[in-house]
Write an enzyme that holds these catalytic residues in place. Sequence first.
Site, PDB file in Angstrom:
ATOM      1  N   PRO A   1     -31.163 -34.837  51.303  1.00 24.61           N
ATOM      2  CA  PRO A   1     -32.266 -34.331  52.123  1.00 24.61           C
ATOM      3  C   PRO A   1     -32.122 -34.696  53.605  1.00 24.61           C
ATOM      4  O   PRO A   1     -32.031 -35.869  53.957  1.00 24.61           O
ATOM      5  CB  PRO A   1     -33.499 -35.019  51.522  1.00 24.61           C
ATOM      6  CG  PRO A   1     -33.055 -35.563  50.207  1.00 24.61           C
ATOM      7  CD  PRO A   1     -31.601 -35.835  50.345  1.00 24.61           C
ATOM      8  N   GLU A   2     -32.062 -33.672  54.436  1.00 19.48           N
ATOM      9  CA  GLU A   2     -32.126 -33.842  55.885  1.00 19.48           C
ATOM     10  C   GLU A   2     -33.438 -33.208  56.341  1.00 19.48           C
ATOM     11  O   GLU A   2     -34.294 -32.898  55.510  1.00 19.48           O
ATOM     12  CB  GLU A   2     -30.912 -33.182  56.555  1.00 19.48           C
ATOM     13  CG  GLU A   2     -29.580 -33.735  56.059  1.00 19.48           C
ATOM     14  CD  GLU A   2     -28.377 -33.080  56.718  1.00 19.48           C
ATOM     15  OE1 GLU A   2     -28.493 -32.617  57.869  1.00 19.48           O
ATOM     16  OE2 GLU A   2     -27.322 -33.012  56.073  1.00 19.48           O
TER      17      GLU A   2
ATOM     18  N   ARG B   1     -29.874 -42.356  42.396  1.00 13.55           N
ATOM     19  CA  ARG B   1     -29.081 -43.472  42.909  1.00 13.55           C
ATOM     20  C   ARG B   1     -29.916 -44.593  43.520  1.00 13.55           C
ATOM     21  O   ARG B   1     -29.356 -45.561  44.024  1.00 13.55           O
ATOM     22  CB  ARG B   1     -28.050 -42.930  43.905  1.00 13.55           C
ATOM     23  CG  ARG B   1     -26.918 -42.247  43.162  1.00 13.55           C
ATOM     24  CD  ARG B   1     -26.159 -41.273  44.018  1.00 13.55           C
ATOM     25  NE  ARG B   1     -25.514 -41.913  45.135  1.00 13.55           N
ATOM     26  CZ  ARG B   1     -24.827 -41.254  46.058  1.00 13.55           C
ATOM     27  NH1 ARG B   1     -24.717 -39.951  45.972  1.00 13.55           N
ATOM     28  NH2 ARG B   1     -24.262 -41.886  47.041  1.00 13.55           N
TER      29      ARG B   1
ATOM     30  N   ARG C   1     -17.646 -40.416  56.842  1.00  8.96           N
ATOM     31  CA  ARG C   1     -18.290 -39.220  56.286  1.00  8.96           C
ATOM     32  C   ARG C   1     -17.410 -37.999  56.536  1.00  8.96           C
ATOM     33  O   ARG C   1     -16.695 -37.927  57.516  1.00  8.96           O
ATOM     34  CB  ARG C   1     -19.648 -38.989  56.945  1.00  8.96           C
ATOM     35  CG  ARG C   1     -20.683 -40.007  56.589  1.00  8.96           C
ATOM     36  CD  ARG C   1     -21.952 -39.763  57.371  1.00  8.96           C
ATOM     37  NE  ARG C   1     -22.893 -40.822  57.147  1.00  8.96           N
ATOM     38  CZ  ARG C   1     -22.863 -41.989  57.760  1.00  8.96           C
ATOM     39  NH1 ARG C   1     -21.944 -42.240  58.657  1.00  8.96           N
ATOM     40  NH2 ARG C   1     -23.752 -42.910  57.486  1.00  8.96           N
TER      41      ARG C   1
ATOM     42  N   LYS D   1     -36.389 -37.756  59.027  1.00  5.78           N
ATOM     43  CA  LYS D   1     -36.185 -37.553  57.590  1.00  5.78           C
ATOM     44  C   LYS D   1     -37.210 -38.324  56.770  1.00  5.78           C
ATOM     45  O   LYS D   1     -37.063 -38.435  55.551  1.00  5.78           O
ATOM     46  CB  LYS D   1     -34.769 -37.994  57.202  1.00  5.78           C
ATOM     47  CG  LYS D   1     -33.669 -37.249  57.935  1.00  5.78           C
ATOM     48  CD  LYS D   1     -32.315 -37.824  57.585  1.00  5.78           C
ATOM     49  CE  LYS D   1     -31.249 -37.315  58.528  1.00  5.78           C
ATOM     50  NZ  LYS D   1     -29.964 -38.013  58.334  1.00  5.78           N
TER      51      LYS D   1
END
Length: 290
Positions: A2-3, A126, A280, A58
Amino acid sequence: MPELPEVETIVRRLARRLPGRTVIRADVRRPNVVRGSPRKLERALEGATIASVSRRGKFLVFRLEDGRVWWSHLRMTGQWRVERPRRGSARRAGRARAARDAPADPYARAVFDLDDGSRLTYVDVRTLGEMEVLTARGWARREAAMGVEPLSPAFTPDLLDDLLDHSGRQVKEFLLDQAKIAGIGNIYASEALWRARISPRRRARNVGPVRAMALHAAIVGVLQDAIRKAGTTLGETSQDYVDSDGVPGGFAEFLAVYDREGEPCRRCGTPIRRIVQGQRSTYYCPTCQR
DNA sequence: GGTCCGACCTGGCAGC
DNA sequence: TGCTGCCAGGTCGGAC
């Protein structure tokens, strides 16, 4: 993951249902999804009424009627789900209660029963996500450390040019810095740089005012486009993004570079390249991004 | 103060 | 079929 567009989509869904609702029971099942003491959070929320649901970067922000702020960050795999109240016979109501009390989603990390019989569940495979209840002042301190909101009037091409000018980092890594611009993550950073034709490896201070203006338009454009499509869902696993109704986002098919390594650039046909920056993945077109 | 990097977390998946 | 190890990435804290 989710951004800003995904969080905005969730907020819009929750904002239709939660304001005015009172938490009658809070149950934190995994302590590490709470910053601080889980029992303290449960006590802080039981009896509290939600005044509004909004977003900052966010972060999901539940403002409580007494002025306190309940924030939640979804990190990689966090989700909020709302189960509507069930109507019908006493027997059906009994079955519904039994179903609610049963251990439902194995990844439900915190459960909040509301006064209309509905249930708000925080799901996180997670368990990297976090939540906390703060005083208004505590939240204001936290918010002050965040960067500019990219869909607000405060985010202008001049401001972006100024921020870039004062950073020696690579521009892709700069865009991920939440203290500079709040809400951009790995997907939309790559997408915005492709739209603006800027190499992710270019140093921020070397972007210059002309490219900064293009990057500003690209950031705003890609975030707005993704919100219109309710965010990006890349796969169908339990870790992939869905909104509070369990519905995936529809922006994945419009991604120009992200997760498209080896596929042709939509502008020039050059195979999209994947590199690693700051641990990343970054995706870009080596021909039309300079 | 700015930048870089490891740790956290666990399901999915490739390779053997 | 089952095991092993790598990968995904947002944020924080520590090191430089």
